[in-house]
Design a protein around this motif. Structure first.
Motif: not given
Length: 201
Positions: A94-107, A83-91
């Protein structure tokens, strides 16, 4: 096939993610953890291909857990769900495939899982055979595997389906499975499917 780890400290979200992952035909096992410490323990004991991680969790947050998991299993792909966008840069550590914000877009989540799983299968070691022989009336044809859409068990027969023709061969799906390359995947007891021919799941 892929093993997936789901880590979130909220039970309803864990259950939802587990259901989505379990419905993917290319997912073999789904493991669940309530926090980062549990997630790391799972990876120490099991081969995990994809980790869906919450970030803001007690004991060990998702990013620090991912860093530890990455050391244990460098090939694990990460998708952060938070639910926290501010962690995106720290993520990015580990080179994540994606960073999804809650509520999750199921598609979007389902699409991400499909893309990651297919990329894992496509990068698997390729075995030796690239074609099979089939009989067409009185002729024997050499059929490249890339032209096959799927193999199907019909009664006692195995049917090879292409865009143009169907051929019956005298091999079982089990015999074929051990010889075919990783693009042809056993998705059901009666089907082996060419994953490069899949347009939608």
């Amino acid at each position: 096939m892929a093993n997936i780890l789901i880590c979130d400290d909220h039970k309803p979200i864990r259950k939802m993610l587990e259901k989505i992952a379990s419905e993917n035909p290319f997912v073999s096992k789904v493991f669940v953890a309530e926090d980062g410490v549990e997630a790391v323990k799972v990876v120490q004991q099991e081969k995990i291909d994809i980790a869906l991680l919450d970030i803001d969790m007690p004991n060990l947050n998702g990013i620090d857990a991912a860093k530890l998991i990455n050391k244990i299993s460098p090939d694990t792909k990460f998708v952060f769900i938070t639910a926290h966008m501010e962690y995106a840069i720290d993520s990015f550590a580990v080179h994540p495939y994606n960073y999804l914000i809650k509520p999750i877009d199921i598609t979007v989540l389902k699409d991400n899982l499909n893309e990651i799983v297919l990329s894992i299968m496509n990068s698997s070691k390729q075995p030796s055979i690239s074609m099979i022989t089939v009989k067409d009336k009185n002729n024997t044809l050499i059929l490249p595997l890339k032209e096959i859409i799927f193999f199907e068990k019909v009664g006692k027969d195995t049917v090879v389906n292409t865009n143009k023709e169907e051929y019956v061969i005298n091999k079982t799906l089990a015999e074929l499975e051990s010889k075919l390359n990783s693009n042809l995947l056993r998705v059901h007891q009666s089907f082996i499917v060419n994953i490069n021919k899949i347009a939608k799941i």
